[in-house]
Design a protein around this motif. Sequence first.
Motif, PDB file in Angstrom:
ATOM      1  N   VAL A 104      59.104 -46.647  54.456  1.00  0.00           N
ATOM      2  CA  VAL A 104      60.345 -45.882  54.532  1.00  0.00           C
ATOM      3  C   VAL A 104      61.252 -46.549  55.556  1.00  0.00           C
ATOM      4  CG1 VAL A 104      61.363 -43.641  55.098  1.00  0.00           C
ATOM      5  CG2 VAL A 104      59.129 -43.737  53.986  1.00  0.00           C
ATOM      6  N   GLN A 105      62.499 -46.795  55.159  1.00  0.00           N
ATOM      7  CA  GLN A 105      63.489 -47.342  56.083  1.00  0.00           C
ATOM      8  C   GLN A 105      63.851 -46.269  57.098  1.00  0.00           C
ATOM      9  OE1 GLN A 105      64.793 -50.446  56.312  1.00  0.00           O
ATOM     10  NE2 GLN A 105      65.952 -49.811  58.104  1.00  0.00           N
ATOM     11  N   GLU A 106      63.739 -46.590  58.366  1.00  0.00           N
ATOM     12  CA  GLU A 106      64.043 -45.620  59.414  1.00  0.00           C
ATOM     13  C   GLU A 106      65.416 -45.908  60.004  1.00  0.00           C
ATOM     14  OE1 GLU A 106      62.264 -43.933  63.618  1.00  0.00           O
ATOM     15  OE2 GLU A 106      61.223 -45.535  62.583  1.00  0.00           O
ATOM     16  N   ASN A 107      66.230 -44.877  60.069  1.00  0.00           N
ATOM     17  CA  ASN A 107      67.519 -44.957  60.744  1.00  0.00           C
ATOM     18  C   ASN A 107      67.436 -44.096  61.991  1.00  0.00           C
ATOM     19  OD1 ASN A 107      68.899 -46.577  58.807  1.00  0.00           O
ATOM     20  ND2 ASN A 107      68.991 -44.789  57.489  1.00  0.00           N
ATOM     21  N   GLU A 108      67.912 -44.622  63.106  1.00  0.00           N
ATOM     22  CA  GLU A 108      67.886 -43.870  64.350  1.00  0.00           C
ATOM     23  C   GLU A 108      69.309 -43.497  64.743  1.00  0.00           C
ATOM     24  OE1 GLU A 108      66.464 -44.463  68.928  1.00  0.00           O
ATOM     25  OE2 GLU A 108      65.294 -45.414  67.350  1.00  0.00           O
ATOM     26  N   PHE A 109      69.467 -42.255  65.199  1.00  0.00           N
ATOM     27  CA  PHE A 109      70.761 -41.749  65.633  1.00  0.00           C
ATOM     28  C   PHE A 109      70.626 -41.292  67.073  1.00  0.00           C
ATOM     29  CE2 PHE A 109      70.122 -40.741  61.134  1.00  0.00           C
ATOM     30  CZ  PHE A 109      71.135 -41.493  60.574  1.00  0.00           C
ATOM     31  N   LYS A 110      71.653 -41.549  67.882  1.00  0.00           N
ATOM     32  CA  LYS A 110      71.638 -41.151  69.286  1.00  0.00           C
ATOM     33  C   LYS A 110      72.906 -40.391  69.614  1.00  0.00           C
ATOM     34  CE  LYS A 110      68.818 -44.892  70.952  1.00  0.00           C
ATOM     35  NZ  LYS A 110      68.202 -45.129  72.221  1.00  0.00           N
ATOM     36  N   LEU A 111      72.745 -39.361  70.418  1.00  0.00           N
ATOM     37  CA  LEU A 111      73.879 -38.599  70.940  1.00  0.00           C
ATOM     38  C   LEU A 111      73.672 -38.392  72.428  1.00  0.00           C
ATOM     39  CD1 LEU A 111      74.721 -35.625  68.547  1.00  0.00           C
ATOM     40  CD2 LEU A 111      76.150 -37.574  69.119  1.00  0.00           C
ATOM     41  N   LYS A 112      74.756 -38.479  73.158  1.00  0.00           N
ATOM     42  CA  LYS A 112      74.711 -38.236  74.595  1.00  0.00           C
ATOM     43  C   LYS A 112      75.906 -37.373  74.936  1.00  0.00           C
ATOM     44  CE  LYS A 112      73.783 -40.773  78.812  1.00  0.00           C
ATOM     45  NZ  LYS A 112      73.544 -42.112  79.360  1.00  0.00           N
ATOM     46  N   GLY A 113      75.663 -36.298  75.667  1.00  0.00           N
ATOM     47  CA  GLY A 113      76.751 -35.402  76.039  1.00  0.00           C
ATOM     48  C   GLY A 113      76.613 -34.914  77.465  1.00  0.00           C
ATOM     49  N   LYS A 114      77.747 -34.762  78.136  1.00  0.00           N
ATOM     50  CA  LYS A 114      77.782 -34.223  79.498  1.00  0.00           C
ATOM     51  C   LYS A 114      78.349 -32.818  79.413  1.00  0.00           C
ATOM     52  CE  LYS A 114      79.657 -35.068  84.103  1.00  0.00           C
ATOM     53  NZ  LYS A 114      80.495 -35.968  84.910  1.00  0.00           N
ATOM     54  N   ILE A 115      77.578 -31.856  79.905  1.00  0.00           N
ATOM     55  CA  ILE A 115      77.975 -30.454  79.821  1.00  0.00           C
ATOM     56  C   ILE A 115      78.170 -29.917  81.238  1.00  0.00           C
ATOM     57  CG2 ILE A 115      77.258 -28.158  79.062  1.00  0.00           C
ATOM     58  CD1 ILE A 115      75.430 -30.332  77.174  1.00  0.00           C
ATOM     59  N   ALA A 116      79.364 -29.438  81.512  1.00  0.00           N
ATOM     60  CA  ALA A 116      79.657 -28.847  82.817  1.00  0.00           C
ATOM     61  C   ALA A 116      78.959 -27.497  82.919  1.00  0.00           C
ATOM     62  CB  ALA A 116      81.160 -28.671  82.991  1.00  0.00           C
ATOM     63  N   LEU A 117      78.273 -27.282  84.043  1.00  0.00           N
ATOM     64  CA  LEU A 117      77.563 -26.028  84.276  1.00  0.00           C
ATOM     65  C   LEU A 117      78.318 -25.190  85.296  1.00  0.00           C
ATOM     66  CD1 LEU A 117      73.961 -27.473  84.598  1.00  0.00           C
ATOM     67  CD2 LEU A 117      74.976 -26.377  82.600  1.00  0.00           C
ATOM     68  N   ARG A 118      78.234 -23.889  85.122  1.00  0.00           N
ATOM     69  CA  ARG A 118      78.899 -22.975  86.058  1.00  0.00           C
ATOM     70  C   ARG A 118      77.980 -22.530  87.179  1.00  0.00           C
ATOM     71  NH1 ARG A 118      81.870 -19.218  81.587  1.00  0.00           N
ATOM     72  NH2 ARG A 118      83.324 -20.791  80.883  1.00  0.00           N
ATOM     73  N   SER A 119      76.727 -22.982  87.125  1.00  0.00           N
ATOM     74  CA  SER A 119      75.777 -22.585  88.156  1.00  0.00           C
ATOM     75  C   SER A 119      74.928 -23.775  88.559  1.00  0.00           C
ATOM     76  CB  SER A 119      74.882 -21.457  87.647  1.00  0.00           C
ATOM     77  OG  SER A 119      74.119 -21.914  86.547  1.00  0.00           O
ATOM     78  N   LYS A 120      74.196 -23.610  89.630  1.00  0.00           N
ATOM     79  CA  LYS A 120      73.355 -24.678  90.150  1.00  0.00           C
ATOM     80  C   LYS A 120      72.167 -24.925  89.222  1.00  0.00           C
ATOM     81  CE  LYS A 120      71.049 -26.141  94.340  1.00  0.00           C
ATOM     82  NZ  LYS A 120      70.707 -25.808  95.702  1.00  0.00           N
ATOM     83  N   VAL A 121      71.775 -26.183  89.108  1.00  0.00           N
ATOM     84  CA  VAL A 121      70.631 -26.572  88.285  1.00  0.00           C
ATOM     85  C   VAL A 121      69.420 -26.769  89.183  1.00  0.00           C
ATOM     86  CG1 VAL A 121      69.722 -28.347  86.748  1.00  0.00           C
ATOM     87  CG2 VAL A 121      72.119 -27.714  86.625  1.00  0.00           C
TER      88      VAL A 121
END
Length: 131
Positions: free
Chosen positions: A108-125
Amino acid sequence: QHNLRQGMQVMAKELRRARNVFVTEEPGSVRINFLRSPVGLVSYTWSENGEDAYKIIRQNSINKKVIAGNIKEFDLELLTDAIIIDISSSSKPQSADSEAVEDSQETVQENEFKLKGKIALRSKVYETKQP
């Protein structure tokens, strides 16, 4: 690819309104817990093992739902007021039993997908890393 984008959008929307964010990373798994009004405690989990291997699962006190499947990697970078989520997905189904998949006669031919996102938080992590 659509599944990956949709999963990222769901998480981003909830994390923007999250309070008391707590992240646990262990080898082969990631868990994000947070409070969101009026829902209460919400968790997102990803693991390389078990029944829900290679899936991002959203869970609260009422239900459990798969928001993305075939997720090869799920990484977090914690900042003071934001979280960066990096997700890789594959068009080839992932399995907790990788040897069985590799031994398969089917090519099976494998395709890889990548996503990167920065999410602003309203509280401390808060982060806990376990050995």
